[in-house]
Write an enzyme that holds these catalytic residues in place. Sequence first.
Site, PDB file in Angstrom:
ATOM      1  N   LYS A 129       0.827  -1.202   0.000  1.00  0.00           N
ATOM      2  CA  LYS A 129       0.000   0.000   0.000  1.00  0.00           C
ATOM      3  C   LYS A 129       0.865   1.256   0.000  1.00  0.00           C
ATOM      4  O   LYS A 129       0.579   2.227  -0.708  1.00  0.00           O
ATOM      5  CB  LYS A 129      -0.929   0.010   1.220  1.00  0.00           C
ATOM      6  CG  LYS A 129      -1.856  -1.199   1.348  1.00  0.00           C
ATOM      7  CD  LYS A 129      -2.914  -1.223   0.294  1.00  0.00           C
ATOM      8  CE  LYS A 129      -3.997  -2.260   0.580  1.00  0.00           C
ATOM      9  NZ  LYS A 129      -3.513  -3.647   0.640  1.00  0.00           N
ATOM     10  N   LYS A 164      -8.970   1.661   3.604  1.00  0.00           N
ATOM     11  CA  LYS A 164      -8.473   0.288   3.620  1.00  0.00           C
ATOM     12  C   LYS A 164      -7.318   0.137   4.600  1.00  0.00           C
ATOM     13  O   LYS A 164      -6.535   1.073   4.810  1.00  0.00           O
ATOM     14  CB  LYS A 164      -8.052  -0.156   2.216  1.00  0.00           C
ATOM     15  CG  LYS A 164      -7.079   0.753   1.497  1.00  0.00           C
ATOM     16  CD  LYS A 164      -6.944   0.292   0.042  1.00  0.00           C
ATOM     17  CE  LYS A 164      -6.073   1.230  -0.778  1.00  0.00           C
ATOM     18  NZ  LYS A 164      -5.990   0.817  -2.198  1.00  0.00           N
ATOM     19  N   ARG A 214      -4.315  -4.801 -13.259  1.00  0.00           N
ATOM     20  CA  ARG A 214      -3.041  -5.330 -12.783  1.00  0.00           C
ATOM     21  C   ARG A 214      -2.050  -5.263 -13.946  1.00  0.00           C
ATOM     22  O   ARG A 214      -2.200  -5.962 -14.947  1.00  0.00           O
ATOM     23  CB  ARG A 214      -3.205  -6.756 -12.283  1.00  0.00           C
ATOM     24  CG  ARG A 214      -1.910  -7.508 -11.984  1.00  0.00           C
ATOM     25  CD  ARG A 214      -1.045  -6.877 -10.929  1.00  0.00           C
ATOM     26  NE  ARG A 214      -1.733  -6.625  -9.672  1.00  0.00           N
ATOM     27  CZ  ARG A 214      -1.903  -7.537  -8.721  1.00  0.00           C
ATOM     28  NH1 ARG A 214      -1.445  -8.763  -8.892  1.00  0.00           N
ATOM     29  NH2 ARG A 214      -2.535  -7.212  -7.609  1.00  0.00           N
ATOM     30  N   ARG A 229      -9.605  -6.063 -13.526  1.00  0.00           N
ATOM     31  CA  ARG A 229     -10.482  -6.816 -12.625  1.00  0.00           C
ATOM     32  C   ARG A 229     -11.702  -5.941 -12.346  1.00  0.00           C
ATOM     33  O   ARG A 229     -11.618  -4.946 -11.640  1.00  0.00           O
ATOM     34  CB  ARG A 229      -9.702  -7.176 -11.359  1.00  0.00           C
ATOM     35  CG  ARG A 229      -8.542  -8.128 -11.680  1.00  0.00           C
ATOM     36  CD  ARG A 229      -7.440  -8.079 -10.666  1.00  0.00           C
ATOM     37  NE  ARG A 229      -6.881  -6.743 -10.526  1.00  0.00           N
ATOM     38  CZ  ARG A 229      -6.023  -6.399  -9.557  1.00  0.00           C
ATOM     39  NH1 ARG A 229      -5.641  -7.290  -8.671  1.00  0.00           N
ATOM     40  NH2 ARG A 229      -5.553  -5.173  -9.489  1.00  0.00           N
ATOM     41  N   ARG A 237     -15.238  -3.432  -5.139  1.00  0.00           N
ATOM     42  CA  ARG A 237     -13.920  -4.055  -5.260  1.00  0.00           C
ATOM     43  C   ARG A 237     -13.845  -4.889  -6.528  1.00  0.00           C
ATOM     44  O   ARG A 237     -14.748  -5.671  -6.822  1.00  0.00           O
ATOM     45  CB  ARG A 237     -13.643  -4.946  -4.044  1.00  0.00           C
ATOM     46  CG  ARG A 237     -13.695  -4.221  -2.723  1.00  0.00           C
ATOM     47  CD  ARG A 237     -13.638  -5.181  -1.559  1.00  0.00           C
ATOM     48  NE  ARG A 237     -14.803  -6.075  -1.542  1.00  0.00           N
ATOM     49  CZ  ARG A 237     -14.939  -7.103  -0.711  1.00  0.00           C
ATOM     50  NH1 ARG A 237     -13.982  -7.378   0.159  1.00  0.00           N
ATOM     51  NH2 ARG A 237     -16.011  -7.855  -0.754  1.00  0.00           N
ATOM     52  N   ASP A 277      -1.103  -1.787  -9.599  1.00  0.00           N
ATOM     53  CA  ASP A 277      -2.557  -1.688  -9.693  1.00  0.00           C
ATOM     54  C   ASP A 277      -2.907  -0.281 -10.151  1.00  0.00           C
ATOM     55  O   ASP A 277      -2.503   0.710  -9.516  1.00  0.00           O
ATOM     56  CB  ASP A 277      -3.212  -2.000  -8.350  1.00  0.00           C
ATOM     57  CG  ASP A 277      -3.160  -3.479  -8.023  1.00  0.00           C
ATOM     58  OD1 ASP A 277      -2.745  -4.272  -8.894  1.00  0.00           O
ATOM     59  OD2 ASP A 277      -3.531  -3.847  -6.893  1.00  0.00           O
ATOM     60  N   GLU A 285      -1.702   0.789  -5.993  1.00  0.00           N
ATOM     61  CA  GLU A 285      -0.871  -0.094  -5.170  1.00  0.00           C
ATOM     62  C   GLU A 285       0.294  -0.609  -6.006  1.00  0.00           C
ATOM     63  O   GLU A 285       0.227  -0.620  -7.241  1.00  0.00           O
ATOM     64  CB  GLU A 285      -1.666  -1.299  -4.640  1.00  0.00           C
ATOM     65  CG  GLU A 285      -2.732  -0.965  -3.617  1.00  0.00           C
ATOM     66  CD  GLU A 285      -3.382  -2.215  -3.016  1.00  0.00           C
ATOM     67  OE1 GLU A 285      -2.807  -3.320  -3.155  1.00  0.00           O
ATOM     68  OE2 GLU A 285      -4.460  -2.079  -2.413  1.00  0.00           O
ATOM     69  N   ASN A 287       2.256  -4.178  -5.907  1.00  0.00           N
ATOM     70  CA  ASN A 287       2.292  -5.511  -5.308  1.00  0.00           C
ATOM     71  C   ASN A 287       3.641  -6.157  -5.574  1.00  0.00           C
ATOM     72  O   ASN A 287       4.058  -6.297  -6.726  1.00  0.00           O
ATOM     73  CB  ASN A 287       1.180  -6.374  -5.905  1.00  0.00           C
ATOM     74  CG  ASN A 287      -0.199  -5.845  -5.526  1.00  0.00           C
ATOM     75  OD1 ASN A 287      -0.773  -6.264  -4.534  1.00  0.00           O
ATOM     76  ND2 ASN A 287      -0.716  -4.915  -6.315  1.00  0.00           N
TER      77      ASN A 287
END
Length: 330
Positions: A129, A164, A214, A229, A237, A277, A285, A287
């Site tokens: 994050k 979050k 992604r 997504r 979400r 992301d 984000e 990852n």
Amino acid sequence: MKILFVADPLESFQIYKDTTFSMMREAQKRGHTLSACAPKDIMWQRGGVVTAFVRDIRLTGQSPDWFSAEQQAPNERPAALKEFDAVVMRKDPPFNSEFFYATHLLEQAEREGARVFNKPRALRDHPEKLAILEWPQFIGPTLVTRDAQDIRRFHAEHQDIILKPLDGMGGTGIFRVKEDGLNLGAIIETLNKNGAETVMVQAFLPAIAQGDKRVLVIGGQPVPYSLARIPQGGEVRGNLAAGGKGVAQPLTVRDREIAQAIGPVLAERGLLLMGLDVIGEHLTEINVTSPTCFQEIFDQTGFDVAAMFVQALEAAQAEVHSGAGPSGIN
């Protein structure tokens, strides 16, 4: 190469979509030998080296018994991590204390000569994050705080917000609060635990309706397709684990701009694989623990992400072995 995968239990894999499985399959296809363990199987004792109790495996190409193992619990084979040509850290989040401790053991293994991808220090230095804070030019309005009043002020300014936890995964613990502020107080209490834990708050991005993309980056280079997504039903979400629908699509100009700015920098620091992301025009984000979506992209586009990864792993391992690798990989 002899490759050790540090991952969740093999029996828990859903091989039709598991990225670590696709890595293993491509590595075996290219003639590499495979071993596997979980973080709990790694140990160090004074006078010795970092050792893992591993299973030497071979993929069968069949389901449900998709692998055969020469060793079974409790008779796994002890092996020094430095004996492997590459150690691939693929333990799923959350990034909790045990994950943190595992990176320290892996870093000790590096001092002993092991070659670990992604680099343990880089995993610690780039929490998924918070890593975006280094690139404010790519992110939307964002607040990181433990203070409830900070969150209320942010909501008053932006009206529609997402809250979050910093250690969530798969979309867990994510809340949206609209202009009416309904349940904002209860959500703050749930997430920040009366000021004890830090929360990330971001302005809601309407582009989520087109998907939370992604964007995979391997060896500093973006994969040419993202996996958008897309939230389903009344969900906000897009995470696949939260029921989102994955749609592969070519990178946009903005996707590529973000990936080309961030990818080489983080690759130099030892992040062979990362997943950015992106919602609309904004990075949300980064990852680094165990980025996924290899198989979904391959199934929909034919682009072999696993082959790109294993080729990059081979190149990185060869550079480290020769001593010619970039400072972030050595």
